[in-house]
Design an enzyme around this catalytic site. Sequence first.
Site, PDB file in Angstrom:
ATOM      1  N   GLU A   1       3.369   1.607   2.603  1.00  0.00           N
ATOM      2  CA  GLU A   1       4.513   0.696   2.438  1.00  0.00           C
ATOM      3  C   GLU A   1       4.545  -0.416   3.468  1.00  0.00           C
ATOM      4  O   GLU A   1       5.609  -0.906   3.828  1.00  0.00           O
ATOM      5  CB  GLU A   1       5.841   1.485   2.494  1.00  0.00           C
TER       6      GLU A   1
ATOM      7  N   ASP B   1       0.832  -1.214   0.000  1.00  0.00           N
ATOM      8  CA  ASP B   1       0.000   0.000   0.000  1.00  0.00           C
ATOM      9  C   ASP B   1       0.862   1.257   0.000  1.00  0.00           C
ATOM     10  O   ASP B   1       2.086   1.180   0.099  1.00  0.00           O
ATOM     11  CB  ASP B   1      -0.932  -0.010   1.218  1.00  0.00           C
TER      12      ASP B   1
HETATM   13  C1  NOJ Z   1       8.957   3.757   6.441  1.00  0.00           C
HETATM   14  C2  NOJ Z   1       7.724   3.878   5.658  1.00  0.00           C
HETATM   15  O1  NOJ Z   1       7.827   4.872   4.732  1.00  0.00           O
HETATM   16  C3  NOJ Z   1       6.542   4.036   6.550  1.00  0.00           C
HETATM   17  O2  NOJ Z   1       5.373   4.255   5.833  1.00  0.00           O
HETATM   18  C4  NOJ Z   1       6.429   2.784   7.303  1.00  0.00           C
HETATM   19  O3  NOJ Z   1       5.404   2.894   8.249  1.00  0.00           O
HETATM   20  C5  NOJ Z   1       7.744   2.440   7.976  1.00  0.00           C
HETATM   21  N1  NOJ Z   1       8.887   2.552   7.129  1.00  0.00           N
HETATM   22  C6  NOJ Z   1       7.680   1.023   8.429  1.00  0.00           C
HETATM   23  O4  NOJ Z   1       7.644   0.174   7.321  1.00  0.00           O
HETATM   24  C1  NOJ Z   2       6.210   7.315   4.425  1.00  0.00           C
HETATM   25  C2  NOJ Z   2       4.860   7.270   3.808  1.00  0.00           C
HETATM   26  O1  NOJ Z   2       4.116   6.268   4.447  1.00  0.00           O
HETATM   27  C3  NOJ Z   2       4.929   7.013   2.335  1.00  0.00           C
HETATM   28  O2  NOJ Z   2       3.637   7.116   1.784  1.00  0.00           O
HETATM   29  C4  NOJ Z   2       5.853   7.986   1.661  1.00  0.00           C
HETATM   30  O3  NOJ Z   2       5.962   7.666   0.306  1.00  0.00           O
HETATM   31  C5  NOJ Z   2       7.207   7.996   2.308  1.00  0.00           C
HETATM   32  N1  NOJ Z   2       7.110   8.163   3.737  1.00  0.00           N
HETATM   33  C6  NOJ Z   2       8.101   9.102   1.754  1.00  0.00           C
HETATM   34  O4  NOJ Z   2       7.539  10.347   2.035  1.00  0.00           O
END
Ligand code: NOJ
Ligand code: NOJ
Length: 462
Positions: free
Chosen positions: A202, A199
């Site tokens: 991520e 999603d």
């Molecule tokens: C970094 C991701 O961008 C974020 O969305 C996620 O919650 C954490 N890593 C854990 O996977």
């Molecule tokens: C974490 C977010 O969950 C993700 O959607 C985003 O792409 C990355 N950070 C980078 O901003």
Amino acid sequence: MGHSIKYAILLVAATLWSNAFANEISQWLVSQKQVSGLRLLENISPEGAARGAVVASPSKDNPNYFRHWIRDAGLTMDVVIGMYQRATNADEKAQLRTRLVDYVTFSRTNQVTPNPSGGLGEPLFNADGSPFNQGWGRPQNDSPAIRAYTLVRLANILLQEGQAGYVREWLYDGKIPTSSVIKADLEYVAHHLDDTSFDLWEEVRGFHFYTRMVQRRALVDGAKLAETLGDGGAANFYRAKARELEGKIDSHWHWSDKLIMTTLGRDGGIDYKNSHLDASTILAVLHGATGDGFFPPSDDRILATAAKINERFKAIYPINNRGAGVAIGRYPEDRYDGYSTGGEGNPWILLTNGFGELYHRMASDFESRGYISFNEVNRPFFQALLHRSLPDARLSRGDATLKEILRALRAEGDAYLARTRTHTASDGSMAEQLNRHTGFMQGARDLTWSYASLLSAAWARR
Ligand code: NOJ
Ligand code: NOJ
């Protein structure tokens, strides 16, 4: 005093108060839009990155966001296109155009760079364009779809400007195999609708409402471009795939819970999300609605889901007990605090702004549609909005309650922006998150997507 006179006085007072509030937000937005635009542009092709790379944030450690996420970049460049369309000065236009063209070139490099996903679903690249080889939630199939619809928008502008040669070479060549960005993305999107992917957060692998909505928009908008450029067979194929998606998207609606399910068919990633109160449902319509009547911001199912998400975040974030406007996070079970996933989730600026944009777009939708019918799905939303119970009714243009709803939607949209304003640093800089207890910013500083969300919410106001 008669009841109706009291009511009239109250109404006048409420209107004056809400006008004053709207003016205050408008004033703040004049400067905040400017700061946001400047900071956003600083994150495109910054020093140490390849030309055309859009870093998610200048932060290089704790967390390291100095990378090109395909999703963040696409959403950002969509806003740059908005800036380009609004620019009146030739110099400014030329500078924005350079960034857009650089982004196209860099995107093509990304597409042909071997990467761990082994295809166009790779979510991110290093800022120099080299593959990002760490373990990650991949592929993320929203990413190529977002890049595609953003570039379709650019292609349409360039066609109007007489740049058909460039468009056919770089953006849409109508060939298979292709060497153009949009065509490559559309083929990837169309051929991977039945694959699960991670999603936008991520974290979860499955079929996501958000991913499907942006995939559909890419196919619908892409089909029109294909048609324009004489690739009629492909246009039909993309349209057929978009229709196929519609049934799948509708299947996310849970009738008895009156809620859109975030993810169906989960087959990997974290397993502690079960409320389906995920703000990505709102982003799904902000990014995925194409103006053809399929899941517009005013869809009853979106109203029902938005009311529940809002209510939950209002209850769980202590900062929401003070001041106007509800700060919104990703989902209640979130454990990502901006630095690691062992903490407590917080409200996010881009989601609080996203709710602001949603309410303004709902108002515009209802206004142009000219009627509202209350029913069991949307009634809780309208009752929460007007703070009173509502009977079965069909309101039409000119109806006082309809006008009241439009005003309340705009005021509510501004209240979310006021929430952002309350926690924004005095220099206008915006990070990713707001600490749920203190309201101070945390996580990646100067998040590009936070700035993009501020601009698109401001543009949705009237
Ligand atoms: C970094 C991701 O961008 C974020 O969305 C996620 O919650 C954490 N890593 C854990 O996977
Ligand atoms: C974490 C977010 O969950 C993700 O959607 C985003 O792409 C990355 N950070 C980078 O901003």
